[in-house]
Design a protein around this motif. Structure first.
Motif, PDB file in Angstrom:
ATOM      1  N   SER A 266       4.157  -2.873   5.465  1.00  0.00           N
ATOM      2  CA  SER A 266       4.275  -1.551   4.821  1.00  0.00           C
ATOM      3  C   SER A 266       4.593  -1.704   3.336  1.00  0.00           C
ATOM      4  O   SER A 266       4.022  -1.022   2.483  1.00  0.00           O
ATOM      5  CB  SER A 266       5.376  -0.731   5.510  1.00  0.00           C
ATOM      6  N   LYS A 267       5.532  -2.637   2.989  1.00  0.00           N
ATOM      7  CA  LYS A 267       5.891  -2.894   1.603  1.00  0.00           C
ATOM      8  C   LYS A 267       4.674  -3.412   0.827  1.00  0.00           C
ATOM      9  O   LYS A 267       4.419  -3.007  -0.320  1.00  0.00           O
ATOM     10  CB  LYS A 267       7.034  -3.923   1.561  1.00  0.00           C
ATOM     11  N   ALA A 268       3.867  -4.301   1.448  1.00  0.00           N
ATOM     12  CA  ALA A 268       2.679  -4.851   0.782  1.00  0.00           C
ATOM     13  C   ALA A 268       1.665  -3.755   0.512  1.00  0.00           C
ATOM     14  O   ALA A 268       0.987  -3.741  -0.541  1.00  0.00           O
ATOM     15  CB  ALA A 268       2.056  -5.945   1.658  1.00  0.00           C
ATOM     16  N   ALA A 272       0.081  -2.756  -3.160  1.00  0.00           N
ATOM     17  CA  ALA A 272      -1.372  -2.790  -3.372  1.00  0.00           C
ATOM     18  C   ALA A 272      -1.820  -1.505  -4.069  1.00  0.00           C
ATOM     19  O   ALA A 272      -2.674  -1.545  -4.983  1.00  0.00           O
ATOM     20  CB  ALA A 272      -2.094  -2.956  -2.030  1.00  0.00           C
ATOM     21  N   GLY A 273      -1.251  -0.331  -3.709  1.00  0.00           N
ATOM     22  CA  GLY A 273      -1.623   0.912  -4.370  1.00  0.00           C
ATOM     23  C   GLY A 273      -1.216   0.906  -5.822  1.00  0.00           C
ATOM     24  O   GLY A 273      -1.982   1.350  -6.719  1.00  0.00           O
ATOM     25  N   ALA A 274       0.014   0.399  -6.127  1.00  0.00           N
ATOM     26  CA  ALA A 274       0.490   0.349  -7.509  1.00  0.00           C
ATOM     27  C   ALA A 274      -0.370  -0.596  -8.343  1.00  0.00           C
ATOM     28  O   ALA A 274      -0.668  -0.323  -9.521  1.00  0.00           O
ATOM     29  CB  ALA A 274       1.957  -0.089  -7.528  1.00  0.00           C
ATOM     30  N   ILE A 275      -0.805  -1.734  -7.753  1.00  0.00           N
ATOM     31  CA  ILE A 275      -1.647  -2.698  -8.485  1.00  0.00           C
ATOM     32  C   ILE A 275      -2.976  -2.054  -8.866  1.00  0.00           C
ATOM     33  O   ILE A 275      -3.492  -2.268  -9.983  1.00  0.00           O
ATOM     34  CB  ILE A 275      -1.851  -3.953  -7.631  1.00  0.00           C
ATOM     35  N   ALA A 666       0.550  -7.967 -14.129  1.00  0.00           N
ATOM     36  CA  ALA A 666       0.899  -9.311 -13.656  1.00  0.00           C
ATOM     37  C   ALA A 666       2.197  -9.285 -12.861  1.00  0.00           C
ATOM     38  O   ALA A 666       2.339  -9.994 -11.863  1.00  0.00           O
ATOM     39  CB  ALA A 666       1.015 -10.254 -14.847  1.00  0.00           C
ATOM     40  N   ALA A 667       3.193  -8.433 -13.276  1.00  0.00           N
ATOM     41  CA  ALA A 667       4.469  -8.353 -12.562  1.00  0.00           C
ATOM     42  C   ALA A 667       4.250  -7.832 -11.142  1.00  0.00           C
ATOM     43  O   ALA A 667       4.809  -8.355 -10.166  1.00  0.00           O
ATOM     44  CB  ALA A 667       5.438  -7.468 -13.333  1.00  0.00           C
ATOM     45  N   LEU A 668       3.435  -6.758 -11.017  1.00  0.00           N
ATOM     46  CA  LEU A 668       3.154  -6.206  -9.667  1.00  0.00           C
ATOM     47  C   LEU A 668       2.388  -7.219  -8.792  1.00  0.00           C
ATOM     48  O   LEU A 668       2.645  -7.365  -7.597  1.00  0.00           O
ATOM     49  CB  LEU A 668       2.347  -4.914  -9.804  1.00  0.00           C
ATOM     50  N   GLN A 669       1.444  -7.943  -9.380  1.00  0.00           N
ATOM     51  CA  GLN A 669       0.664  -8.930  -8.609  1.00  0.00           C
ATOM     52  C   GLN A 669       1.544 -10.072  -8.115  1.00  0.00           C
ATOM     53  O   GLN A 669       1.336 -10.586  -7.004  1.00  0.00           O
ATOM     54  CB  GLN A 669      -0.481  -9.470  -9.482  1.00  0.00           C
ATOM     55  N   ALA A 670       2.551 -10.445  -8.876  1.00  0.00           N
ATOM     56  CA  ALA A 670       3.460 -11.518  -8.451  1.00  0.00           C
ATOM     57  C   ALA A 670       4.264 -11.071  -7.233  1.00  0.00           C
ATOM     58  O   ALA A 670       4.454 -11.843  -6.273  1.00  0.00           O
ATOM     59  CB  ALA A 670       4.375 -11.898  -9.599  1.00  0.00           C
TER      60      ALA A 670
END
Length: 910
Positions: A266-268, A272-275, A666-670
């Protein structure tokens, strides 16, 4: 027994064919369909088929042409006497006649019986093709049977061979009555225990003990199985209950892990939406920066291109001016070279016309010479032709006497002289010793001292006072001699009249003159053929005339084109003039080639310079166009972005916006990568599968425990341990009983097999002489390392085997086709040699194309074996389509070139 000669008449394709056989070696050769196999088939049927045979077997013997019934006539030697056999196969009226050298004669049934005794077989009352071929099957190898197993088996000659082997020292050791009784008792005891194949016999003590043992063992196995089944059920119930408890504990753990993995997924999904949103922001910030970077790069590129265009235009303009000057000079040089080349071509053309004129004169002289020579040959040929016709005319006027006529005349004259000599030998002679010319004999006056030969009754008068009648002796013989003399005289006179001559001398002169004239005519014809071998001389003469006329026309035409060159007086002058003009033409052509080469070089230089000028002009235009385009585009870019400084400031601001958006993304992808969403999905799938299998295993454990409890409730009412003990004791007692009976049976079997082995050894000693003979024949071909063996079963011979060089033996069926033919021949020759003692020391052995699978090299070695058999007394008869393969056998050769031709070979044993 030996065949001396045979004659076959009206037998299928044979009208009247005779063959004389050599006492030892005979080869009958001939191509396919010449009747070799048919001929020996007729001899075989003459020996073994009754002359009154009817039905299909007789139909197969009938001639293929209109002719009387088939006949076979055989002369043979048997038991030291010569016999002559005559058979006529005319169905129920067939005849058989057999006679010997002592004058004895047998006919019909008596002759058939006597013949059967001579050849040593029983008479066939009802014959078929198969039963006929069984007669002397070991001696007669029919076409296509060379690879068959040659063992006698059920042959009627089996007993004869056994007696001969006993005489050779191979008789089986005789058993005593006591030994025989013991063996029979032992065999009976063995049959009580075993079948013929060595298996325990049904209903025997051994079979009963074996079955009792097997039943006891089956009961023991059943009791043990039941006991083990109860133990297994107890263990399975305990194990299922323990495993079910462990699975329940594992289920709680799996549910806890499943909840944790679901929270991570659920967290992932939130990250994914924010990225996705941040990626859109980054792309929006990147687009202006990329556009400004491309503008700056284009400005720099245009500045570089402008500098390059300006640097390359200056030297290019100078090069164009130089090329224009050089093109003008090359054009003038090319025009001058073209004018010189045209003048040289005209000179060459004039020289060619002159040379063609001279060559036409040379060809005219040659055509005139050829026509003169052909005219001379035609005159010679006409002379030979006239001479040949005259000689032929003279030959046609001569009497028709040739070598054939002379031969007939000489024969008739010799017959007349023999008849006259015979008549004179029988006639009476009267000589007047003293007289007065008054003596008349047969109405003719005879002087003193004159003699008269009387071949018929004649009256003698002397002085008118005495008359005598003299009658010559001889009676009818004298009359016949006189008639024969008169017939011979008439025949001789008739021949002289037929050939148009008056005497033998005239005939000889006419023949001599004919030969002389024929020789002269042949000489004239040969000379004519030498002059005109293909009959085309006249055509060649006429063709030479046409060629002469064509040469005259060509010379006249060439002279007109040459400009008036005078004609030479002779062919030699023409050839000298030709050589001079050929030299002049060569010089003109050399000069023309030089001028043409100079023109071509000038033209090539002019063309190359023109092309180079055009290319440089086009290059200069492209450089100027490129320079103008670069300046225009650079000016447009500067005006659009407010100059170089404004462009650089806008580029800095766009780069800052882009870097800020990229950092947030990049911060969200990490954070998303740290959660490992793909692994979480796999973990969730793994945990679902584990929970499903765990629930399934709990259900299986409950079902297993339930089923095994049912087994305990069903089978736990008896004492399985006691039942197993009783069954084990019963099986032990049955095994002991079986071993006791088996020991007695094995002892009986051992004694029986030992006895049989001794009998087999006796059989091997019995067949040893035959095997030794086979070995001796085969070693003629394959050397001393070969051994042959054959088994004797007490009734028949079989299982022929070959061993070479200490390797394992090979049965007859395992040999190659050629080897089967050679081994079969060796066995047949060995059997024939053993049986020959009962037939006066010799027997005929016939091989009808029996070695078709044997290669030529082996055929050469095979002749050693055949020669050994002939040297040992056998009569070898070979039929072959290739008799030349047996040339080194030293055999008498007979050729059947056709179905009606009679051939004789050898001396036939006479």
């Amino acid at each position: 027994m030996r065949l001396i000669s045979a004659t076959v008449r009206n037998y299928r394709i044979h009208r009247d064919t005779s063959v004389n056989f050599d006492p030892s070696r005979t080869i009958i050769g001939g191509g396919n369909e010449t009747g070799k196999s048919t001929f020996v088939e007729a001899i075989h049927r003459g020996l073994f088929l009754r002359s009154r045979a009817v039905g299909e077997i007789r139909s197969s013997m009938l001639p293929m042409h209109a002719a009387p019934a088939p006949e076979v006539e055989i002369t043979m030697e048997a038991g030291g006497s010569r016999y002559h056999l005559m058979k006529r196969f005319s169905g129920a009226s067939g005849t058989t006649q057999l006679s010997d050298g002592a004058g004895s004669l047998w006919r019909g049934e008596e002759a058939e019986s006597r013949l059967a005794a001579l050849v040593g077989v029983s008479e066939l009352q009802r014959a078929s093709k198969e039963r006929l071929q069984e007669q002397w099957a070991h001696l007669w190898v029919w076409q296509g049977q060379g690879m068959q197993d040659p063992s006698l088996r059920d042959s009627p000659l089996q007993d004869r061979l056994i007696r001969r082997l006993q005489e050779e020292g191979g008789a089986v050791v005789t058993q005593s009555d006591t030994d025989t009784g013991i063996f029979r008792a032992l065999e009976q005891r063995y049959r009580e225990f075993y079948t013929a194949t060595g298996m325990p016999k049904a209903g025997s003590e051994l079979k009963a003990a074996m079955e009792a043992r097997d039943r006891s063992e089956e009961r023991r196995i059943a009791a043990d199985t039941a006991y083990q089944r109860l133990l297994f059920a107890i263990n399975e119930v305990e194990k299922a209950e323990a495993e079910s408890l462990e699975c329940s504990k594992l289920g709680a753990t799996l549910r806890r892990d499943h909840a944790a993995v679901s929270a991570g997924l659920s967290k992932a999904a939130e990250l994914a939406g924010a990225i996705i949103r941040k990626e859109a922001d980054a792309k929006l910030a990147e687009a202006p920066w990329k556009a400004l970077v491309e503008v700056r790069e284009r400005v720099l590129e245009l500045q570089r291109d402008i500098s390059l265009h300006m640097e390359s235009l200056a030297p290019l303009e100078a090069m164009l001016e130089d090329l224009k000057r050089r093109v003008s000079e090359a054009a003038a040089a090319y025009e001058a070279a073209a004018a010189r080349s045209g003048g040289a071509g005209s000179s060459t053309a004039m020289a060619v016309n002159s040379l063609e004129c001279i060559r036409s004169w040379v060809a005219l002289f040659a055509a005139e010479e050829t026509h003169r020579r052909m005219a001379g040959l035609m005159q010679q040929a006409e002379g030979y032709s006239i001479s040949s016709r005259a000689l032929q005319q003279e030959l046609s006027l001569l009497p028709a006497v040739d070598s054939g006529a002379l031969s007939l005349l000489r024969e008739a004259l010799s017959e007349l002289e023999r008849a006259d000599a015979g008549l004179q030998a029988m006639a009476s002679g009267v000589t007047v010793l003293e007289g007065d010319n008054s003596v008349r004999i047969g109405g003719k006056t005879v002087s003193e001292g004159e003699s008269v030969l009387l071949d018929d009754a004649a009256e003698i008068e002397a002085g008118g006072r005495f008359r005598f009648m003299i009658q010559p002796g001889g009676g009818n013989s004298l009359l016949l001699a006189r008639i024969k003399s008169e017939e011979a005289r008439n025949r001789f006179s008739s021949l002289l009249e037929r050939y148009g001559v008056g005497s033998m001398q005239a005939a000889l002169e006419a023949d001599g003159r004919r030969r002389d004239l024929s020789a002269d005519r042949m000489t004239a014809d040969a000379s004519l053929r030498a002059l005109d071998p293909d009959g085309m001389l006249r055509m060649r003469f006429e063709a030479s005339g046409r060629q002469l006329e064509e040469a005259r026309i060509a010379a006249s035409s060439a002279a007109g084109r040459s400009g008036g060159i005078p004609r030479p007086e002779t062919e030699a002058d023409a050839r000298a003039l030709l050589e001079s003009f050929e030299s002049a033409l060569g010089e003109a052509r050399r000069k023309e080639r030089e001028e043409h080469d100079l023109m071509a070089a000038s033209g090539a230089l002019f063309q190359r310079l023109q092309t180079e000028l055009q290319l440089k002009t086009e290059e200069s235009a492209r450089q100027r166009q490129g320079l103008d385009a670069c300046r225009s585009e650079l000016e447009r870019l500067r005006q659009r972005h407010g100059g170089d400084e404004a462009l650089q400031e806008a580029l800095g601001r766009a780069l800052g916006d882009k870097n800020e958006a990229d950092g947030a993304l990049a911060a969200l992808q990490a954070l998303y990568r740290d959660l490992q969403p793909s692994q979480l999905e796999k973990d969730l799938e793994r945990l679902d599968r584990a929970e499903r299998l765990n629930r399934q295993r709990i259900q299986e454990c409950r079902e297993c425990a339930s089923s095994q409890r049912a087994v305990l409730e069903r089978d736990g009412t008896d004492d399985p341990s006691g039942t197993l003990y009783a069954a084990t004791e019963g099986a032990r007692q049955a095994e002991a009983q079986y071993r006791a009976v088996l020991q007695r049976a094995m002892a009986t079997k051992l004694l029986y097999e030992l006895f049989c082995e001794e009998q087999a050894e006796d059989a091997r000693r019995f067949s040893r002489p035959l095997a030794d003979k086979i070995t001796s024949y085969l070693r003629c071909m394959f050397g001393p390392g070969l051994e042959a063996a054959i088994d004797y079963t007490g009734k028949t011979f079989s299982n022929i085997r070959i061993q070479r060089g200490g390797t394992g033996s090979i049965g007859f069926s395992g040999l190659s086709g050629g080897m089967q033919e050679q081994v079969s021949a060796a066995v047949r020759l060995s059997i024939a040699e053993l049986l020959a003692e009962g037939y006066g020391g010799t027997l005929p052995v016939v091989f009808d194309d029996a070695f078709t699978n044997t290669d030529p090299l082996r055929v050469q070695l095979l002749q050693r074996m055949l020669d050994r058999a002939a040297s040992n007394g056998l009569q070898i008869i070979i039929l072959s389509c290739n008799p030349g393969e047996y040339a080194s056998l030293g055999a008498s050769s007979v050729s059947l070139d056709g179905p009606v031709r009679r051939e004789e070979g050898g001396d036939g044993g006479i």
